[in-house]
Scaffold this active site. Structure first.
Site, PDB file in Angstrom:
ATOM      1  N   ASN A  65       0.888  -1.129  -0.041  1.00 35.41           N
ATOM      2  CA  ASN A  65       0.076  -0.100  -0.043  1.00 35.41           C
ATOM      3  C   ASN A  65       0.959   1.194   0.184  1.00 35.41           C
ATOM      4  O   ASN A  65       1.843   1.265  -0.824  1.00 35.41           O
ATOM      5  CB  ASN A  65      -1.053   0.063   1.088  1.00 35.41           C
ATOM      6  CG  ASN A  65      -0.567  -0.125   2.533  1.00 35.41           C
ATOM      7  OD1 ASN A  65      -0.207  -1.235   3.154  1.00 35.41           O
ATOM      8  ND2 ASN A  65      -0.751   0.841   3.208  1.00 35.41           N
ATOM      9  N   ASP A  66       0.633   2.333   0.707  1.00 41.13           N
ATOM     10  CA  ASP A  66       0.968   3.596   0.787  1.00 41.13           C
ATOM     11  C   ASP A  66       2.687   3.588   0.187  1.00 41.13           C
ATOM     12  O   ASP A  66       3.415   3.032   0.945  1.00 41.13           O
ATOM     13  CB  ASP A  66       0.818   4.188   2.071  1.00 41.13           C
ATOM     14  CG  ASP A  66      -0.239   4.259   2.558  1.00 41.13           C
ATOM     15  OD1 ASP A  66      -1.250   3.437   2.338  1.00 41.13           O
ATOM     16  OD2 ASP A  66      -0.448   4.875   3.811  1.00 41.13           O
ATOM     17  N   PRO A  67       2.903   4.510  -0.512  1.00 45.79           N
ATOM     18  CA  PRO A  67       4.517   4.760  -1.017  1.00 45.79           C
ATOM     19  C   PRO A  67       4.742   5.889  -0.082  1.00 45.79           C
ATOM     20  O   PRO A  67       4.144   7.063   0.244  1.00 45.79           O
ATOM     21  CB  PRO A  67       4.279   5.686  -2.276  1.00 45.79           C
ATOM     22  CG  PRO A  67       2.789   5.982  -2.605  1.00 45.79           C
ATOM     23  CD  PRO A  67       1.918   5.120  -1.610  1.00 45.79           C
ATOM     24  N   SER A 126       3.090   4.777   7.891  1.00 45.65           N
ATOM     25  CA  SER A 126       3.636   5.727   6.928  1.00 45.65           C
ATOM     26  C   SER A 126       4.237   6.696   7.371  1.00 45.65           C
ATOM     27  O   SER A 126       4.161   7.205   8.632  1.00 45.65           O
ATOM     28  CB  SER A 126       2.564   6.207   5.803  1.00 45.65           C
ATOM     29  OG  SER A 126       1.900   5.239   5.143  1.00 45.65           O
TER      30      SER A 126
END
Length: 580
Positions: A65-67, A126
């Site tokens: 998922n999230d960069p 993140s």
């Protein structure tokens, strides 16, 4: 280029009225922190290649998922991202790490950060990267400290700055740097931004949070980057928007397309937030009062769910960074799978892709951003076909042959002789989202000026296709241009949990030259589209069963009574990115 005209009878498929149940009340997307404990450690055995992308970033297997924290440092681009090394659903999250010279071809490394200490024992979520004076990178990230998901902010630094890949990262024992006080919702306090320095010599960061139903960008300041003090007020907040995730705050130049890295008062600013409730990315353009540390959206920016989005489709948790090597700002988003249920992802052995990095800048109007795929992507262009001055009457379409339609890059400019046939914009649609209007006025619903566009990932007889198209309406004071990327007919696969929306957004464009342009990046299970030079962007995830590999087709079409001319169409087969 070989062309093949198709009759209107072939194109005029039965119109189906579809009613979508928005699963989990959020864009059909399972929240990035949805937990399936019994499935988290189900490792992929057989990797299904159908639907895997050729030039978008994805690891060989499992969930992403999230960069996190993209950055450029000493000649390399670094991509950190949320990854489950043990399975294809969310869980066991670590900071995976890859490096690149060009943002397209990547070398996978060992995870940079993973749960190992008391301050991140239950999760490493993140964050962002900042390059400190002396050319020293530092990562800020959210750590989960207990089973109640209490969130704190930690830091990590490279173990060896002489290593060009920065393979190993250290989490010092003076973590956590920031602990939520009693005024903060400790389970909704995450995703620290890249830090910036004010004129007072103090660093600043913001985190996304929530107070009742009000979304917050909570600000902290520090003189030495180690001791942080919460500001008396947030940088910005908005009522009735829910929890803010992955905030991003950055300056944009008033002229030109170059990026900025200095936070002064002689530029505009953008505040972007990922909305946990809707699973869309919203932003405003405004000013930053550096003395009061307050962000004020311009009166041309709607500060709510009705506002501007970075992308009107499957695009979330984006993070931008300033690229000093090319003096540009680049943003990067994540697209999850649309087959919704975890068993689907476990069967294929992977879930999620990172979308193509986009350069972004302020439109000359000063009202919105413009986004465009980074220029390095063009190095993957292979065989090219062209078409020019091709007329399309109502119900006509033309097939684009000579490329690989399942993996292609297409740029097309449409023109029309008159705006007179634009349909009236129904006043009852004023309070509807563009996506709702697109669901009513789909690609097969005959109009006046439009619908016209391209049908991507199409089967030969159009049992499956994903159209990306425009439709022009005449409103009371002006014209409204609707852009749609419609997945409702994208697959014959029956799955009651398959999310097949008609994503859409309006395009703020001057039609004085009677032209509209479109670029679509087609990559097996994803279609990223950029309307009017990147003013409106829409990403769709689709899963054709017939239109795969060499069985996929690409068409341009017009289903409006106003004739359309394809002034220019350039299409390329796209090669595979190298991910080692």
């Amino acid at each position: 280029m070989e062309l093949c005209n198709k009759s209107s009878s072939r194109w005029a498929l039965p119109i189906l009225v579809c009613f979508f149940v928005v699963l989990l009340s959020n864009n059909g997307v399972l929240a990035s922190h949805k937990v399936f404990i019994h499935l988290q450690d189900t490792s992929a055995i057989n990797i299904k290649t159908v639907g895997r992308t050729g030039y978008h970033f994805q690891p060989p297997k499992h969930w992403i998922n999230d960069p996190n924290a993209p950055m450029y440092f000493n000649g390399y681009y670094h991509l950190f991202y949320q990854y489950n090394p043990k399975g294809s659903v969310w869980g066991n999250i670590v900071w995976a790490h890859s490096v690149s010279k060009d943002l397209i071809n990547w070398i996978n490394l060992e995870p940079a950060i993973y749960p190992s200490k008391q301050f991140d024992k239950y999760g490493t979520w993140s964050g962002s990267a900042t390059v400190l004076p002396g050319n020293k990178p530092i990562i800020l990230y959210t750590g989960i400290v207990d089973a109640n998901k209490t969130q704190v902010q930690n830091y990590a630094v490279p173990a060896n700055l002489s290593d060009p890949y920065l393979r190993e990262w250290i989490k010092p024992d003076n973590n956590p740097l920031i602990v939520p006080d009693i005024s903060i919702n400790k389970t909704q306090f995450r995703d620290p931004t890249t830090a910036w320095m004010g004129k007072d010599g103090h660093w600043r960061i913001i985190m996304g949070s929530l107070r009742k139903k009000r979304g917050l960008a909570i600000m902290y300041r520090s003189k030495d980057f180690m001791r942080w003090i919460k500001a008396k007020h947030p940088l910005h907040s908005t009522a009735n928007t829910g929890n803010w995730e992955c905030p991003d705050f950055f300056p944009v130049s008033l002229q030109g397309t170059n990026g900025l890295d200095k936070y002064g008062e002689d530029s505009k600013y953008v505040l972007k937030n990922s909305m946990d409730l809707t699973r869309f990315e919203y932003y405003t353009v405004g000013t930053y009062d550096t003395k009061k540390d307050k962000y004020i959206p311009d009166n041309t920016s709607v500060d709510s769910w009705k506002g501007l989005r970075l992308d009107y489709g499957n695009f979330y948790a984006s993070k931008s960074f300033y690229d000093p090597s090319k003096n540009r700002r680049v943003t990067w988003g994540w697209a999850n799978e649309s087959d919704i249920m975890p068993n689907d992802d476990i069967k294929k052995g992977w879930a999620g892709i990172q979308l193509i990095p986009r350069k972004l800048w302020l439109d000359p109007s000063g009202k919105q951003l413009v986004q465009w795929p980074v220029e390095e992507l063009e190095t993957l262009r292979k065989q090219k076909v062209q078409l020019s001055n091709k007329n399309l009457n109502n119900g006509e379409m033309v097939e684009v042959k000579g490329i690989t339609p399942a993996q292609a890059d297409v740029e097309v400019t449409f023109s029309f002789a008159s705006l007179d046939k634009a349909e009236p914009f129904d006043p009852n649609w004023t309070d509807l989202y563009a996506q709702d209007v697109c669901a009513i006025k789909g690609s097969t619903v005959q109009g006046g000026l439009g619908p016209f566009g391209i049908a991507t990932l199409a089967s030969q007889n159009l049992e499956e296709y994903t159209p990306v198209f425009f439709r022009v309406f005449k409103a009371q004071q002006n014209y409204k241009v609707l852009m749609c990327s419609d997945a409702t007919r994208s697959t014959l696969k029956y799955n009651e949990t398959m999310y097949k929306p008609s994503f859409a957004g309006y395009v703020d464009v001057d039609l004085a030259d009677k032209k509209l342009s479109l670029r679509s990046l087609i990559d097996n299970s994803v279609v990223e589209s950029f309307g009017a030079g990147g003013k409106t962007c829409i990403t769709s995830r689709v899963y054709p069963t017939l239109a795969i590999y060499d069985k996929a087709h690409l068409f341009a079409f017009n289903n409006g009574t106003e004739p359309i001319t394809i002034e220019t169409l350039d299409a390329w087969s796209m090669g595979n990115a190298k991910i080692e």
